[in-house]
Design an enzyme around this catalytic site. Structure first.
Site, mmCIF file in Angstrom:
data_model
loop_
_atom_site.group_PDB
_atom_site.id
_atom_site.type_symbol
_atom_site.label_atom_id
_atom_site.label_comp_id
_atom_site.label_asym_id
_atom_site.label_seq_id
_atom_site.Cartn_x
_atom_site.Cartn_y
_atom_site.Cartn_z
ATOM 1 N N GLU A 195 5.057 1.479 -11.098
ATOM 2 C CA GLU A 195 6.398 1.482 -10.508
ATOM 3 C C GLU A 195 7.349 2.403 -11.269
ATOM 4 O O GLU A 195 8.503 2.088 -11.538
ATOM 5 C CB GLU A 195 6.942 0.060 -10.402
ATOM 6 C CG GLU A 195 6.002 -0.815 -9.581
ATOM 7 C CD GLU A 195 6.655 -2.055 -9.037
ATOM 8 O OE1 GLU A 195 7.873 -2.038 -8.822
ATOM 9 O OE2 GLU A 195 5.926 -3.032 -8.819
ATOM 10 N N ALA A 248 11.490 -4.400 -6.959
ATOM 11 C CA ALA A 248 10.449 -4.840 -7.880
ATOM 12 C C ALA A 248 10.746 -4.413 -9.311
ATOM 13 O O ALA A 248 10.532 -5.178 -10.253
ATOM 14 C CB ALA A 248 9.094 -4.283 -7.428
ATOM 15 N N ARG A 257 1.135 -18.125 -42.956
ATOM 16 C CA ARG A 257 0.089 -17.341 -43.628
ATOM 17 C C ARG A 257 0.499 -17.070 -45.081
ATOM 18 O O ARG A 257 1.547 -16.468 -45.340
ATOM 19 C CB ARG A 257 -0.111 -16.029 -42.873
ATOM 20 C CG ARG A 257 -1.052 -15.038 -43.552
ATOM 21 C CD ARG A 257 -2.486 -15.440 -43.469
ATOM 22 N NE ARG A 257 -3.365 -14.299 -43.683
ATOM 23 C CZ ARG A 257 -4.625 -14.399 -44.057
ATOM 24 N NH1 ARG A 257 -5.155 -15.599 -44.268
ATOM 25 N NH2 ARG A 257 -5.370 -13.321 -44.210
ATOM 26 N N TRP A 302 -4.861 1.288 -6.845
ATOM 27 C CA TRP A 302 -4.134 0.485 -7.834
ATOM 28 C C TRP A 302 -3.232 -0.538 -7.144
ATOM 29 O O TRP A 302 -2.064 -0.681 -7.481
ATOM 30 C CB TRP A 302 -3.339 1.370 -8.805
ATOM 31 C CG TRP A 302 -4.141 2.466 -9.416
ATOM 32 C CD1 TRP A 302 -3.949 3.800 -9.277
ATOM 33 C CD2 TRP A 302 -5.293 2.321 -10.259
ATOM 34 N NE1 TRP A 302 -4.897 4.500 -9.975
ATOM 35 C CE2 TRP A 302 -5.743 3.604 -10.592
ATOM 36 C CE3 TRP A 302 -6.003 1.209 -10.756
ATOM 37 C CZ2 TRP A 302 -6.855 3.836 -11.393
ATOM 38 C CZ3 TRP A 302 -7.107 1.448 -11.557
ATOM 39 C CH2 TRP A 302 -7.519 2.734 -11.868
ATOM 40 N N THR A 340 6.525 5.684 -14.191
ATOM 41 C CA THR A 340 6.160 5.809 -15.598
ATOM 42 C C THR A 340 7.418 5.943 -16.455
ATOM 43 O O THR A 340 8.516 6.219 -15.958
ATOM 44 C CB THR A 340 5.281 7.046 -15.831
ATOM 45 O OG1 THR A 340 6.064 8.218 -15.541
ATOM 46 C CG2 THR A 340 4.035 7.017 -14.947
ATOM 47 N N GLY A 382 0.808 -1.210 0.000
ATOM 48 C CA GLY A 382 0.000 0.000 0.000
ATOM 49 C C GLY A 382 0.841 1.260 0.000
ATOM 50 O O GLY A 382 1.184 1.780 1.075
ATOM 51 N N LEU A 383 1.199 1.751 -1.186
ATOM 52 C CA LEU A 383 1.932 3.008 -1.311
ATOM 53 C C LEU A 383 1.150 4.022 -2.135
ATOM 54 O O LEU A 383 0.854 5.110 -1.663
ATOM 55 C CB LEU A 383 3.309 2.766 -1.945
ATOM 56 C CG LEU A 383 4.131 4.028 -2.225
ATOM 57 C CD1 LEU A 383 4.474 4.756 -0.922
ATOM 58 C CD2 LEU A 383 5.389 3.702 -3.026
ATOM 59 N N SER A 424 2.809 9.544 -9.382
ATOM 60 C CA SER A 424 4.268 9.555 -9.415
ATOM 61 C C SER A 424 4.893 10.394 -8.303
ATOM 62 O O SER A 424 6.113 10.545 -8.270
ATOM 63 C CB SER A 424 4.757 10.082 -10.775
ATOM 64 O OG SER A 424 4.345 9.227 -11.817
ATOM 65 N N GLU A 468 -1.472 6.360 -3.863
ATOM 66 C CA GLU A 468 -2.744 6.912 -3.390
ATOM 67 C C GLU A 468 -3.538 7.485 -4.558
ATOM 68 O O GLU A 468 -2.971 7.763 -5.627
ATOM 69 C CB GLU A 468 -2.482 7.973 -2.319
ATOM 70 C CG GLU A 468 -1.795 7.372 -1.104
ATOM 71 C CD GLU A 468 -1.722 8.294 0.096
ATOM 72 O OE1 GLU A 468 -1.406 7.820 1.186
ATOM 73 O OE2 GLU A 468 -1.983 9.513 -0.075
#
Length: 389
Positions: A369, A248, A274, A168, A371, A136-137, A144, A139
């Site tokens: 995490e 992450a 194809r 999110w 943009t 939970g970071l 950003s 808001e």
């Protein structure tokens, strides 16, 4: 004649891996091929995260993979973790997101910032997939700018009372605990909040067109009371959550390579099968130029992430290097997914093929995490010495 090169590994990067790293990649690749790919298109269609895969992921040591064995984790190196992310995202970004959040955003802060009691209580159960976490970071108004945090934790005797909201949040409605960052009188601090605590509510986000095979939630805190023992004691300030995000983001530099390989492989086979104007689609120069460009971009991303992993294992990785790789590899993957959708023509808009699913998922991956613009500015600050934020 020289042996024909592997179109998915033109620079023989696999030869640079250790035997253990190759074994990890092969194990997760087999899991993705046999267990993920047969169901993930339907999961995306149905907006369902395949929770039935969690025990298998845990049994392979994929949750908290780099944390020490003494806490029930696999103790792998950073390159092995990167390969895990790559193979999971070759299946779907939602599955890699689940593993990233559990490992890097929930288990890592407990290991890095928690007490010994926290580590013993949570990490083995989380590695087994018995306790799921969320982070939970972010808001609703923040995006950003995490320093502009409105969620508060106020001391009340031996307890903390948390009020505010997060948005999110991957795994929010699956989670048993939330790692929550809140403003206190002593700056931003982290707390372990059991999701059955009175006043806590998770509300799933619906109508998503991206990461549909993933659980995304809003978290709401209305006088949520937790004991001081639930506070992460070994960090204060933004460096706590930002340290988690660096972990992450490292995995995210690898994940989109898997998505790109999935799309590239699909478009490559389709273009050879194809027949248009009495010859395979792949016999056209325009198509070959696109395929060659994709192979070039994938190879560059593979080399970038492998070197980043080696730096991380040597203790030399810098956050700016992570930003450069996240920016480069997410942009590479989303461009490839869109190009592959184009090569597939009308067939490319259905989830019977993977390109449109990956393209839609990568709209989230390139945004969360950090943009693309944020990471560009991080690199710009590094090379100029001037902060343009």
């Amino acid at each position: 004649m020289a042996a024909r090169l592997d179109p998915f590994d033109l620079f023989d990067i696999r030869s640079l891996l250790t035997d253990e790293e190759r074994m990890v990649q092969d194990t997760v690749a087999r899991f993705t091929d046999e267990r993920v790919l047969p169901i993930i298109g339907d999961c995306f269609d149905q907006a369902r995260f395949p929770t039935e895969l969690i025990p298998e992921m845990a049994s392979m040591g994929l949750l908290g993979a780099t944390l020490p064995e003494e806490y029930g984790c696999a103790g792998m190196n950073a390159v092995s973790y990167g390969l895990i992310c790559q193979e999971l995202e070759r299946g779907d970004s939602g599955l890699r997101s689940f593993a990233s959040v559990q490992s890097s955003l929930c288990m890592y802060p407990i290991y890095a910032y928690g007490s010994e009691e926290h580590k013993r209580q949570y990490l083995p159960a989380m590695a087994r997939g018995e306790v799921i976490g969320c982070f939970g970071l972010t808001e609703p108004h923040g995006g950003s700018d995490p320093a502009n945090m409105k969620t508060t934790a106020k001391k009340d005797g031996g307890d903390w009372v948390i009020n505010g909201a997060k948005m999110w949040i991957t795994n929010g409605n699956l989670a048993h605990i939330a790692i929550v960052w809140a403003q206190t009188e002593e700056g931003i601090q982290g707390f372990i909040v059991p999701t059955d605590t009175p006043g806590f509510k998770a509300q799933e986000v619906h109508k998503k067109m991206s990461l549909r095979a993933s659980v995304t939630s809003g978290l709401f805190f209305d006088d949520v009371r937790i004991p001081d023992a639930n506070r992460l004691p070994n960090v204060k300030g933004l460096k706590g959550p930002l340290g988690c995000l660096t972990q992450a983001r490292y995995g995210i530099t690898w994940g989109p390579i898997g998505a790109a390989i999935a799309c590239f492989g699909e478009a490559l086979e389709y273009s050879k099968e194809r027949i248009l104007f009495n010859r395979p689609l792949a016999a056209n120069q325009a198509v070959q130029l696109k395929l060659a460009e994709m192979a070039r971009q994938i190879t560059s991303a593979q080399l970038l992430s492998l070197q980043l992993g080696r730096l991380k294992d040597a203790g030399k990785m810098q956050p700016t290097q992570v930003s450069l790789a996240k920016w480069n590899n997410c942009r590479m993957a989303i461009d490839i997914a869109r190009t592959c959708r184009d090569i597939l023509g009308g067939a490319g808009i259905t989830t019977e093929h993977s390109a449109i699913r990956h393209a839609l998922n990568l709209e989230s991956v390139i945004t969360y995490e950090g943009t693309e613009t944020v990471h560009q500015l991080v690199v710009g600050r590094e090379v100029t010495g001037i902060n343009a934020f």
